[in-house]
Design a protein around this motif. Structure first.
Motif, short mmCIF file in Angstrom:
data_model
loop_
_atom_site.label_atom_id
_atom_site.label_comp_id
_atom_site.label_asym_id
_atom_site.label_seq_id
_atom_site.Cartn_x
_atom_site.Cartn_y
_atom_site.Cartn_z
N GLY A 1 11.92 -4.65 -7.74
CA GLY A 1 11.09 -5.26 -6.70
C GLY A 1 10.05 -4.29 -6.17
N MET A 2 9.38 -4.67 -5.10
CA MET A 2 8.33 -3.86 -4.52
C MET A 2 8.78 -3.24 -3.21
N ASP A 3 8.30 -2.04 -2.96
CA ASP A 3 8.53 -1.38 -1.69
C ASP A 3 7.29 -1.61 -0.83
N PHE A 4 7.39 -2.48 0.17
CA PHE A 4 6.24 -2.86 0.99
C PHE A 4 6.11 -2.03 2.26
N ARG A 5 6.91 -0.98 2.41
CA ARG A 5 6.79 -0.16 3.62
C ARG A 5 5.45 0.58 3.62
N PRO A 6 4.80 0.70 4.77
CA PRO A 6 3.51 1.38 4.83
C PRO A 6 3.60 2.84 4.39
N ASP A 7 2.62 3.28 3.61
CA ASP A 7 2.48 4.69 3.26
C ASP A 7 1.67 5.34 4.38
N GLU A 8 2.36 5.85 5.37
CA GLU A 8 1.71 6.32 6.60
C GLU A 8 0.67 7.41 6.33
N LYS A 9 0.97 8.34 5.44
CA LYS A 9 0.03 9.43 5.15
C LYS A 9 -1.24 8.89 4.50
N LEU A 10 -1.10 7.98 3.56
CA LEU A 10 -2.27 7.40 2.90
C LEU A 10 -3.09 6.59 3.88
N ILE A 11 -2.42 5.82 4.72
CA ILE A 11 -3.12 5.00 5.71
C ILE A 11 -3.88 5.86 6.70
#
Length: 498
Positions: free
Chosen positions: A324-334
């Motif tokens: 499946g997919m991991d939909f948690r935000p990538d905080e560093k990228l954001i």
């Protein structure tokens, strides 16, 4: 002596009601010129004396037709510089670009005038690729179907009577035997020649589509870092270009940025909505972080006017995996993409909305609603000052109930976002579905019988809905458009910008 080529920036187009209100709203006079910077560098490097001919900036206005929308007669007007003021003999050849169907009539008027004394006119752009016949009928000598720039020099050789330096491909000729319509050679943005500093200065703007800038009268530069797409959405023309996905390296992006700074730019516009396409390859995320660091190190504010794919800002990067997919935000990228510290970083971004209940299947590259909201909250926590939240309405199944639920969901998200940042400038941009020529969605809309107009000046604009749903008229869709646009508007207007 080098052959001279005039590269034309088309004048502005508007649809004016009897009270003088322009339904298209945006005035792009004074905007940074993005594609012309790339094109001028390409043609000059190929050995031609290419010059910018800007018809956009000026006070001349001319009505060239009428259109009726919601029982109101609208005047089609172009404004800027007068087309007929150009002497068709000023250059050995002319180049014109048109990406938008609503500008088709203005582009064809321009071609007809420029070709009137026998000088060749070459035209390219998205609308040209999708609907070539009107441009050939207007008198164009050749149409460029290749979006990468590889066909530019050979076709100019041809129309000027020279032996093309490479075999013609990716073009349509007005005369006789056709070369290969599909480009045999495709360039990457990495291959585009760097512009001379004089070109950069010519293409700087003082604004971009009236978007909020950190300082009034800041000079605005641009960089186009990526081309093509790894997705194949049915509403988009990009898959038709057969480019795959191609990106500039961080080092090459830095070279373009340094030229913008040398020319005096304070703000950078990047219209590459697939900038994040690079994150699906090994090391791509690090490339994004490196590029965004370069932008900050050079002291730039950046504007994202097209919606970056939010699914690619998650820890799963939007990649389908067995687990499946991991939909948690990538905080560093954001933080890297949208962070603002009051001086540098992201000052404005257009962000694509999600349909929380009905219509989700139309935009499968977007996130599920709850995960979408979490990414939106992470973006707002970066301190970004302005967000335009773009949502598409007018799908075949849309009705008052589905749009009421959409309104309720967006209002709830909006309240959450201003709790995080009470000073956030937030406005909903409710775009109406549009039959973009050359897309599967356009074919579906035409076959459905729901398309109310066949005038490109109307269906080419997201601000003049032209498609009925099974339950609502196009006029009722327009009423919903106006209603949804009020969400957050007062905050967005706090500095006088709409």
């Amino acid at each position: 002596m080098k052959s001279t080529i005039g590269l034309v920036e088309l004048p502005q187009m508007g649809l004016f009601d009897p009270e003088g209100q322009n339904l298209l709203s945006e005035d792009t006079r004074g905007d940074v010129l993005i594609s012309k910077q790339v094109l001028l560098a390409s043609i000059q490097t190929a050995g031609f004396d290419a010059q910018l001919v800007d018809l956009k900036n000026g006070d001349y206005q001319e009505e060239y037709g009428k259109a009726t929308w919601r029982e109101t007669e609208l005047s089609k007007v172009y404004y800027g510089r007068q087309i007929d003021d150009l002497d068709p003999l000023d250059y050995d050849a002319w180049g014109v670009t048109n990406n938008f169907s609503q500008y088709r009539e203005v582009a064809c008027m321009t071609i007809k005038h420029l070709a009137s004394k026998g000088r060749p006119v070459v035209i390219g752009g998205s609308d040209v690729i999708a609907e070539p016949q009107p441009y050939l009928a207007a008198g164009a000598s050749a149409l460029v179907l290749d979006k990468s720039g590889a066909a530019n020099a050979p076709i100019m050789d041809h129309v000027l009577g020279r032996t093309p330096r490479e075999e013609l491909s990716g073009v349509i000729l007005a005369e006789g035997t056709q070369p290969s319509l599909r480009a045999k050679k495709v360039l990457s943005p990495q291959d585009w020649p760097l512009p001379d500093i004089s070109i950069v200065k010519q293409c700087l703007g003082t604004k971009y589509k009236d978007l909020p800038l950190p300082e009034k009268h800041s000079l605005v530069g641009s960089v186009f870092t990526d081309m093509g797409c790894d997705r194949k959405c049915d509403f988009c023309q990009t898959p038709n270009y057969r480019l795959g996905y191609r990106a500039m390296s961080p080092k090459r992006v830095l070279q373009w940025l340094e030229l913008q700074k040398e020319a005096g730019a304070r703000v950078i516009v990047n219209v590459a909505d697939q900038f994040l396409g690079r994150v699906i390859k090994k090391g791509g995320r690090e490339e994004v972080l490196e590029i965004m660091k370069s932008i900050r190190d050079l002291g730039f504010a950046i504007v994202w006017p097209n919606g970056l794919e939010l699914k690619k800002t998650t820890l799963g990067r939007g990649i389908n995996r067995k687990e499946g997919m991991d939909f948690r935000p990538d905080e560093k990228l954001i933080e890297a993409l949208w962070g603002w510290d009051g001086k540098v970083g992201c000052h404005f971004a257009y962000l694509p909305a999600e349909r929380p209940v009905f219509g989700r299947e139309n935009y499968t590259k977007l996130l599920p609603w709850l995960e979408h909201c979490e990414v939106m909250k992470a973006i707002v926590r970066t301190g970004i000052p302005y967000v335009r939240y773009g949502v598409i309405i007018g799908f075949a199944d849309d009705n008052d109930d589905t749009l009421s639920r959409l309104e309720e969901a967006i209002l709830g998200l909006y309240e959450d976002l201003i709790t995080i940042n009470p000073s956030l400038g937030f406005q909903v941009a409710p775009f109406s579905i549009s039959p973009i020529p050359g897309t599967p969605q356009a074919e579906t809309l035409r076959e459905s019988g729901l398309l109310h107009f066949d005038d490109p000046s109307l269906y080419g604009s997201v601000w003049t809905p032209c498609v009925n749903t099974r339950y609502l008229s196009y006029g009722e869709v327009a009423d919903w458009q106006k209603r949804l646009a009020q969400i957050g508007k007062s905050r967005y207007l706090k500095d006088g910008r709409d």
